[in-house]
Design a protein around this motif. Structure first.
Motif, mmCIF file in Angstrom:
data_model
loop_
_atom_site.group_PDB
_atom_site.id
_atom_site.type_symbol
_atom_site.label_atom_id
_atom_site.label_comp_id
_atom_site.label_asym_id
_atom_site.label_seq_id
_atom_site.Cartn_x
_atom_site.Cartn_y
_atom_site.Cartn_z
ATOM 1 N N ARG A 67 0.825 -1.212 0.000
ATOM 2 C CA ARG A 67 0.000 0.000 0.000
ATOM 3 C C ARG A 67 0.856 1.257 0.000
ATOM 4 N NH1 ARG A 67 -2.677 -2.856 4.011
ATOM 5 N NH2 ARG A 67 -2.182 -1.305 5.617
ATOM 6 N N ARG A 68 1.946 1.241 0.764
ATOM 7 C CA ARG A 68 2.820 2.408 0.816
ATOM 8 C C ARG A 68 3.493 2.646 -0.545
ATOM 9 N NH1 ARG A 68 0.387 2.145 4.698
ATOM 10 N NH2 ARG A 68 -0.749 3.636 3.431
ATOM 11 N N ALA A 71 0.873 3.908 -3.055
ATOM 12 C CA ALA A 71 0.526 5.314 -2.822
ATOM 13 C C ALA A 71 1.619 6.240 -3.326
ATOM 14 C CB ALA A 71 0.282 5.542 -1.328
ATOM 15 N N TYR A 74 1.509 6.303 -7.119
ATOM 16 C CA TYR A 74 0.366 7.088 -7.590
ATOM 17 C C TYR A 74 0.650 8.583 -7.486
ATOM 18 C CZ TYR A 74 -4.393 8.832 -8.098
ATOM 19 O OH TYR A 74 -5.506 9.510 -8.535
ATOM 20 N N ALA A 75 1.200 9.001 -6.365
ATOM 21 C CA ALA A 75 1.505 10.422 -6.179
ATOM 22 C C ALA A 75 2.530 10.908 -7.201
ATOM 23 C CB ALA A 75 2.027 10.650 -4.758
ATOM 24 N N LYS A 84 -8.392 12.481 -6.769
ATOM 25 C CA LYS A 84 -7.644 12.808 -5.553
ATOM 26 C C LYS A 84 -7.902 11.715 -4.513
ATOM 27 C CE LYS A 84 -7.684 17.820 -6.310
ATOM 28 N NZ LYS A 84 -8.073 19.153 -5.768
ATOM 29 N N VAL A 85 -7.169 10.630 -4.656
ATOM 30 C CA VAL A 85 -7.309 9.479 -3.759
ATOM 31 C C VAL A 85 -5.932 9.092 -3.246
ATOM 32 C CG1 VAL A 85 -9.401 8.612 -4.863
ATOM 33 C CG2 VAL A 85 -7.162 7.884 -5.711
ATOM 34 N N THR A 86 -5.907 8.137 -2.326
ATOM 35 C CA THR A 86 -4.631 7.730 -1.740
ATOM 36 C C THR A 86 -3.786 6.901 -2.690
ATOM 37 O OG1 THR A 86 -5.655 5.756 -0.771
ATOM 38 C CG2 THR A 86 -5.598 7.768 0.581
ATOM 39 N N THR A 88 -3.926 3.558 -3.011
ATOM 40 C CA THR A 88 -3.539 2.283 -2.416
ATOM 41 C C THR A 88 -4.322 1.133 -3.059
ATOM 42 O OG1 THR A 88 -5.106 2.726 -0.603
ATOM 43 C CG2 THR A 88 -2.799 3.290 -0.236
ATOM 44 N N HIS A 91 -4.807 -0.023 -7.365
ATOM 45 C CA HIS A 91 -3.884 0.800 -8.142
ATOM 46 C C HIS A 91 -2.694 -0.040 -8.620
ATOM 47 C CE1 HIS A 91 -6.390 4.138 -6.799
ATOM 48 N NE2 HIS A 91 -5.846 4.830 -7.799
#
Length: 261
Positions: A67-68, A71, A74-75, A84-86, A88, A91
């Motif tokens: 997940r990290r 994220a 994605y960023a 605008k989501v995390t 995780t 993805h």
């Protein structure tokens, strides 16, 4: 969607088995069961998924790391129109790129790691699938492996090498089957990342609205799952041919052996 993912992975594995050389019943069952298990792996990016809970803190930690990383990716890569989501769940692990990479890593790791690496990948896949499809899968798969091992020519090293060649395909096929299943839901799936579409790097592919379904609801439980149960039986090598022969024997009259005068 755990059991549906596993079942579609099972069907995908049985359909692909002849193409990778797993043409007999016992070979196809082992390949299909492994693919069924890895059809659940992309959901390792969700802390409540069966893959994340399989081995307690160990798979829980892997889920946290995934997940990290997802994220952060994605960023770093999101396009101007991405949500605008995390970044995780659904993805990084829900992409064809991830499936291909994990399949290649599995093929390399089992080739380098030898019998124990092969054993570990197969058992991990079986345990994942068993948690979704039920306890019947373990004895069936164990019997298939045992039958193959003791009735094939006694070159076990060659047999292990053959399994090693399958596993990368099984892992990748399972992950792709998962992505295609998610793409039919209302949320869609960005499995073509990093291909930019309509200003989005993580574009959620999905069919027209009337073809989408909500997870865990009537369409999945009463239509999709039963259809794939039937397909999963018919795709086992020999079952379709046996059914066709039985139908011919019971319902198709034999051709006349005498000619009219």
């Amino acid at each position: 969607m755990g059991r549906t993912h596993a079942l579609t992975g099972w069907c995908a594995g049985l359909a692909l088995a002849p193409a990778v050389g797993a043409g007999s019943v016992h070979q196809a069952v082992v390949f299909g069961a492994t693919t069924a298990g890895f059809a659940l792996l992309p959901d390792l990016d969700h802390p409540g998924a069966s893959a994340s809970r399989l081995f307690g803190w160990l798979t829980g930690m892997l889920s946290w790391v995934l997940r990290r990383v997802s994220a952060a990716l994605y960023a770093l890569t999101k396009g101007p129109r991405d949500e605008k989501v995390t970044g995780t769940h659904r993805h990084m692990s829900h992409t064809v790129l991830f499936a291909a990479g994990l399949g290649a890593l599995t093929a390399w790791g089992t080739a380098k790691g030898g019998p124990w690496a092969v054993f570990g990948v197969v058992v991990f896949g079986l345990l994942l699938a068993e948690g979704a499809l039920g306890d019947w899968l373990l004895p069936v798969s164990a019997a298939a492996i045992g039958w193959w091992w003791y009735t094939a020519p006694p070159d076990h090293a060659a047999q292990l090498e053959q399994i090693t060649g399958w596993l990368g395909f099984a892992v990748a096929a399972g992950c792709i089957a998962h992505c295609l299943g998610d793409a039919l839901t209302e949320s869609g799936c960005p499995f073509l990342f990093p291909l930019p579409i309509a200003g989005e790097t993580w574009y959620e592919l999905r069919p027209p609205k009337f073809l989408r379904f909500r997870t865990g609801k009537k369409v999945e439980n009463r239509l999709i799952f039963p259809v794939f149960v039937i397909a999963g039986i018919l795709l086992v090598p020999g079952v379709w041919q046996a059914g066709e022969a039985t139908f011919q024997r019971l319902f198709v009259p034999p051709a006349s052996q005498t000619a009219n005068p």
